[in-house]
Design a protein around this motif. Structure first.
Motif, PDB file in Angstrom:
ATOM      1  N   HIS A 222       0.828  -1.206   0.000  1.00  0.00           N
ATOM      2  CA  HIS A 222       0.000   0.000   0.000  1.00  0.00           C
ATOM      3  C   HIS A 222       0.862   1.256   0.000  1.00  0.00           C
ATOM      4  O   HIS A 222       0.475   2.278  -0.573  1.00  0.00           O
ATOM      5  CB  HIS A 222      -0.922  -0.006   1.222  1.00  0.00           C
ATOM      6  CG  HIS A 222      -2.233  -0.674   0.978  1.00  0.00           C
ATOM      7  ND1 HIS A 222      -3.391   0.015   0.703  1.00  0.00           N
ATOM      8  CD2 HIS A 222      -2.570  -1.980   0.954  1.00  0.00           C
ATOM      9  CE1 HIS A 222      -4.375  -0.834   0.519  1.00  0.00           C
ATOM     10  NE2 HIS A 222      -3.905  -2.062   0.674  1.00  0.00           N
ATOM     11  N   PHE A 223       1.998   1.171   0.664  1.00  0.00           N
ATOM     12  CA  PHE A 223       2.898   2.320   0.721  1.00  0.00           C
ATOM     13  C   PHE A 223       3.780   2.436  -0.521  1.00  0.00           C
ATOM     14  O   PHE A 223       4.576   3.367  -0.637  1.00  0.00           O
ATOM     15  CB  PHE A 223       3.792   2.231   1.957  1.00  0.00           C
ATOM     16  CG  PHE A 223       3.059   2.346   3.268  1.00  0.00           C
ATOM     17  CD1 PHE A 223       1.806   2.922   3.334  1.00  0.00           C
ATOM     18  CD2 PHE A 223       3.638   1.879   4.436  1.00  0.00           C
ATOM     19  CE1 PHE A 223       1.131   3.032   4.548  1.00  0.00           C
ATOM     20  CE2 PHE A 223       2.973   1.987   5.662  1.00  0.00           C
ATOM     21  CZ  PHE A 223       1.712   2.565   5.709  1.00  0.00           C
ATOM     22  N   GLY A 224       3.660   1.463  -1.424  1.00  0.00           N
ATOM     23  CA  GLY A 224       4.479   1.477  -2.623  1.00  0.00           C
ATOM     24  C   GLY A 224       5.945   1.223  -2.351  1.00  0.00           C
ATOM     25  O   GLY A 224       6.820   1.702  -3.083  1.00  0.00           O
ATOM     26  N   ARG A 225       6.199   0.442  -1.313  1.00  0.00           N
ATOM     27  CA  ARG A 225       7.572   0.150  -0.917  1.00  0.00           C
ATOM     28  C   ARG A 225       7.804  -1.357  -0.914  1.00  0.00           C
ATOM     29  O   ARG A 225       6.877  -2.138  -0.661  1.00  0.00           O
ATOM     30  CB  ARG A 225       7.865   0.686   0.499  1.00  0.00           C
ATOM     31  CG  ARG A 225       7.839   2.182   0.616  1.00  0.00           C
ATOM     32  CD  ARG A 225       7.868   2.619   2.073  1.00  0.00           C
ATOM     33  NE  ARG A 225       8.978   2.011   2.803  1.00  0.00           N
ATOM     34  CZ  ARG A 225       9.128   2.115   4.141  1.00  0.00           C
ATOM     35  NH1 ARG A 225       8.235   2.782   4.849  1.00  0.00           N
ATOM     36  NH2 ARG A 225      10.154   1.543   4.734  1.00  0.00           N
ATOM     37  N   LYS A 226       9.043  -1.749  -1.165  1.00  0.00           N
ATOM     38  CA  LYS A 226       9.396  -3.148  -1.046  1.00  0.00           C
ATOM     39  C   LYS A 226       9.442  -3.518   0.438  1.00  0.00           C
ATOM     40  O   LYS A 226      10.057  -2.809   1.247  1.00  0.00           O
ATOM     41  CB  LYS A 226      10.761  -3.415  -1.685  1.00  0.00           C
ATOM     42  CG  LYS A 226      11.201  -4.868  -1.589  1.00  0.00           C
ATOM     43  CD  LYS A 226      12.565  -5.067  -2.232  1.00  0.00           C
ATOM     44  CE  LYS A 226      13.007  -6.527  -2.096  1.00  0.00           C
ATOM     45  NZ  LYS A 226      14.350  -6.745  -2.689  1.00  0.00           N
ATOM     46  N   ALA A 227       8.801  -4.608   0.795  1.00  0.00           N
ATOM     47  CA  ALA A 227       8.752  -5.012   2.196  1.00  0.00           C
ATOM     48  C   ALA A 227      10.100  -5.553   2.645  1.00  0.00           C
ATOM     49  O   ALA A 227      10.654  -6.454   2.000  1.00  0.00           O
ATOM     50  CB  ALA A 227       7.677  -6.072   2.397  1.00  0.00           C
ATOM     51  N   PRO A 228      10.661  -5.028   3.745  1.00  0.00           N
ATOM     52  CA  PRO A 228      11.871  -5.637   4.304  1.00  0.00           C
ATOM     53  C   PRO A 228      11.590  -7.077   4.736  1.00  0.00           C
ATOM     54  O   PRO A 228      10.439  -7.477   4.926  1.00  0.00           O
ATOM     55  CB  PRO A 228      12.184  -4.753   5.517  1.00  0.00           C
ATOM     56  CG  PRO A 228      11.442  -3.476   5.277  1.00  0.00           C
ATOM     57  CD  PRO A 228      10.221  -3.860   4.503  1.00  0.00           C
ATOM     58  N   ARG A 229      12.641  -7.831   4.894  1.00  0.00           N
ATOM     59  CA  ARG A 229      12.478  -9.237   5.275  1.00  0.00           C
ATOM     60  C   ARG A 229      11.840  -9.357   6.656  1.00  0.00           C
ATOM     61  O   ARG A 229      12.209  -8.661   7.598  1.00  0.00           O
ATOM     62  CB  ARG A 229      13.848  -9.931   5.285  1.00  0.00           C
ATOM     63  CG  ARG A 229      13.777 -11.441   5.527  1.00  0.00           C
ATOM     64  CD  ARG A 229      15.160 -12.061   5.417  1.00  0.00           C
ATOM     65  NE  ARG A 229      16.029 -11.661   6.512  1.00  0.00           N
ATOM     66  CZ  ARG A 229      16.063 -12.292   7.695  1.00  0.00           C
ATOM     67  NH1 ARG A 229      15.287 -13.328   7.923  1.00  0.00           N
ATOM     68  NH2 ARG A 229      16.894 -11.876   8.634  1.00  0.00           N
ATOM     69  N   CYS A 230      10.868 -10.260   6.776  1.00  0.00           N
ATOM     70  CA  CYS A 230      10.238 -10.550   8.064  1.00  0.00           C
ATOM     71  C   CYS A 230      11.190 -11.364   8.935  1.00  0.00           C
ATOM     72  O   CYS A 230      11.792 -12.335   8.465  1.00  0.00           O
ATOM     73  CB  CYS A 230       8.940 -11.322   7.840  1.00  0.00           C
ATOM     74  SG  CYS A 230       8.129 -11.852   9.361  1.00  0.00           S
ATOM     75  N   ARG A 231      11.311 -10.990  10.212  1.00  0.00           N
ATOM     76  CA  ARG A 231      12.242 -11.668  11.119  1.00  0.00           C
ATOM     77  C   ARG A 231      11.546 -12.447  12.233  1.00  0.00           C
ATOM     78  O   ARG A 231      12.199 -13.056  13.070  1.00  0.00           O
ATOM     79  CB  ARG A 231      13.178 -10.640  11.763  1.00  0.00           C
ATOM     80  CG  ARG A 231      14.010  -9.849  10.760  1.00  0.00           C
ATOM     81  CD  ARG A 231      14.985  -8.908  11.470  1.00  0.00           C
ATOM     82  NE  ARG A 231      14.290  -7.872  12.226  1.00  0.00           N
ATOM     83  CZ  ARG A 231      14.337  -7.747  13.551  1.00  0.00           C
ATOM     84  NH1 ARG A 231      15.026  -8.588  14.283  1.00  0.00           N
ATOM     85  NH2 ARG A 231      13.681  -6.766  14.143  1.00  0.00           N
ATOM     86  N   THR A 232      10.203 -12.425  12.269  1.00  0.00           N
ATOM     87  CA  THR A 232       9.509 -13.002  13.416  1.00  0.00           C
ATOM     88  C   THR A 232       9.579 -14.522  13.483  1.00  0.00           C
ATOM     89  O   THR A 232       9.285 -15.113  14.519  1.00  0.00           O
ATOM     90  CB  THR A 232       8.034 -12.567  13.432  1.00  0.00           C
ATOM     91  OG1 THR A 232       7.415 -12.955  12.189  1.00  0.00           O
ATOM     92  CG2 THR A 232       7.918 -11.066  13.602  1.00  0.00           C
TER      93      THR A 232
END
Length: 560
Positions: free
Chosen positions: A386-396
């Motif tokens: 939605h923000f038009g950004r590439k999502a950083p890697r999830c670390r959870t």
């Protein structure tokens, strides 16, 4: 602990509504990937559906029946992660499925399901399923009804005895990542600018004060309250809630040692008898429920259904309403599918974008304890889109829970006993509930020895737990502490017999005056009416079971 220090002109990247397991998980994931996040909850952390489940971390065996192989695989993968990331809270448990001649599901269909389950859990740390003959089954569960019994299957699943603590630890992890957490904060409107949702308005239910949180995007993760939060603004109804109720009883004649997952004689649905600490959970029902989820209670028909099923499986049980310590009910936030029975409604979650009617707003439909982390990951990926950004890697999937930082549990317990002055049973209880945070609780007791004294003889809970959780785990009321932090509210009397002592400890530590203390006690008594029986005893104090009374008399104060 509170986090309500925002400035009037603060703008969050994301506001999440609802601090159940899904909302807390979304907030944590988003903050860990660099977003500025606020989490808003109308009552308390984990106070809704997350608290009222059967407390199993299911691999999703029955979803194979609906053909949802992807959900089964997701559940099995996430279950394994919880074994690794939260071993103090989530543990493997054996489940037995009896094969009866009257079953609507054939023995061979169940066997095929078991094999598929093992294949889909190829990365599991637990053993694969095995089948038992009729004779082997009766040796393992001697008092089950032998009539028509053909054998059984044993497989491993997961259990979280205290799902409330699971939610709290996710919230603690979220707070450590910078999430601003607001509890007892009921959202009653959106901030809208030029046709887009730009935040939320909420009222503090304890003070009456009104607040606004501005945000670039809002996620409605209110579970069965999703439609209530939307306030009729959505293009269509989202939630088709299904009520599930459980009975809580003491060990009964013929009770099994394993979780037993069996087919109802009455309607073919699956019923569970679940060893739960010193007691048993019997559940669950599955009834469409269109009223306010806060009003969900076990009704007469549900109680009769569950008692009848247990007494049918275990003829010597002879359970009656008098054996029920208390009940609880929750509403599953299932998608609204009016043409389907509640049993057949898909259990997969949906991330619903309300655009173009309400831009800037997503709603989470469905979700389960087991798969909360993967749901959160998927949601946060969508937020970045939605923000038009590439999502950083999830670390959870990699980070241990706050209470999981113990390399050698036995050595840790021994060290705490040696250093704290508390007895082994007290230490065992603390480690079992708080994990590595038990040391912080006992440190309070070393500084103030009176806090090492149990305030609840049944569970052995000590005053230091009350003080520590109230100050460090987002508590604002006595009910928050007893029901969802120290877990005394789920003992055999729903905490009624320890109430005055607990209030006295917190009054002294937090400086409550007599009026505040009386309000907290009255509010707690009102809250636990929801645990009452459906035959009019809801106003009475839940009884102390004979077994619990004997244990208190013989064990004294230092027992877990």
């Amino acid at each position: 602990m509170t986090t309500t220090s925002e400035k009037a002109d603060d703008v969050f990247d994301l506001v999440v509504i609802g601090a159940g397991i899904n909302g807390a998980g979304i907030a944590r994931d988003a903050a860990s990937r660099g977003l500025r996040v606020a989490l808003v909850e109308k009552e308390d952390i984990g106070s809704g559906t997350s608290s009222w489940s059967g407390r199993l971390i299911h691999g999703g065996l029955r979803y194979l029946e609906q053909g949802d192989v992807a959900l089964v695989r997701e559940s099995l993968r996430e279950r394994e992660r919880l074994f690794r990331l939260a071993p103090h809270l989530v543990v493997p448990v054996p489940l037995m499925i009896p094969f009866y001649a009257h079953n609507r599901r054939s023995r061979w269909a169940l066997r095929v399901g078991m094999i598929a389950y093992d294949i889909l859990s190829f990365d599991k740390s637990t053993v694969s399923h095995r089948t038992l003959s009729r004779e082997e089954t009766l040796r393992r569960f001697p008092k089950m009804d032998p009539d028509g019994l053909q054998g059984s299957a044993i497989f491993m699943d997961g259990q979280v005895v205290w799902s409330e603590r699971l939610c709290v630890e996710v919230a603690l992890a979220a707070h450590a990542e910078g999430v601003h957490i607001h509890t007892h904060a009921r959202v009653d409107g959106f901030v809208e600018e030029e046709g887009e949702v730009r935040g939320v308005r909420y009222v503090d239910e304890l003070t009456g004060a009104r607040h606004t949180l501005a945000a670039r995007l809002v996620v409605n993760a209110a579970g069965p309250w999703v439609d209530a939060v939307l306030g009729g603004r959505a293009e269509r109804r989202q939630i088709g809630g299904a009520k599930g109720s459980h009975l809580i009883v003491d060990p009964f004649p013929g009770a099994p040692d394993d979780v037993v997952y069996y087919e109802s004689r009455q309607d073919g649905r699956l019923v569970l008898i679940i060893p739960w600490g010193e007691r048993y959970l019997i559940g669950t029902t599955d009834k469409k429920y269109d009223r306010d989820p806060d009003t969900a209670r076990a009704d007469d028909a549900e109680v009769d259904y569950l008692l009848g099923e247990v007494n049918s499986l275990v003829p010597e049980a002879g359970l009656t309403r008098d054996d029920i310590l208390y009940t609880y009910s929750g509403v599953r936030p299932l998608p609204y599918v009016p043409a389907e029975s509640e049993w057949k409604v898909p259990r997969s979650h949906v991330i619903h974008d309300h655009a173009p009617e309400l831009k800037g707003l997503l709603s989470i439909i469905g979700g389960k304890l087991t798969t909360y982390r993967s749901l959160a990951e998927e949601t946060v990926d969508e937020v970045f889109a939605h923000f038009g950004r590439k999502a950083p890697r999830c670390r959870t999937a990699e980070i241990l829970f706050p209470g999981a930082r113990i390399n050698d549990r036995a050595a840790y317990r021994e060290d705490l006993v040696a250093l704290s002055g508390a007895g082994p049973a007290t230490v065992e209880r603390l480690v079992g509930i708080y994990g590595s945070r038990a040391g912080d609780i006992l440190a309070l007791g070393r500084a103030e020895p009176s806090l090492l004294v149990p305030f609840d003889p049944e569970t052995g809970a000590i005053g230091a737990e009350l003080v520590f959780t109230f100050r460090n785990e987002f508590c604002r009321t006595l009910t928050d502490v007893l029901i969802r932090r120290v877990m005394v509210g789920l003992n055999s009397t729903c905490g009624r017999e320890a109430l005055d002592r607990a209030a006295d400890v917190l009054a002294r530590s937090e400086g409550w005056d007599a009026a505040r203390t009386a309000r907290e006690i009255d509010a707690y008594r009102t809250y636990i009416r929801r645990f009452g029986l459906p035959d009019g005893r809801a106003e009475e104090a839940p009884r102390t079971s004979p077994a619990s009374r004997r244990e208190v008399e013989t064990a004294g104060g230092d027992r877990a």
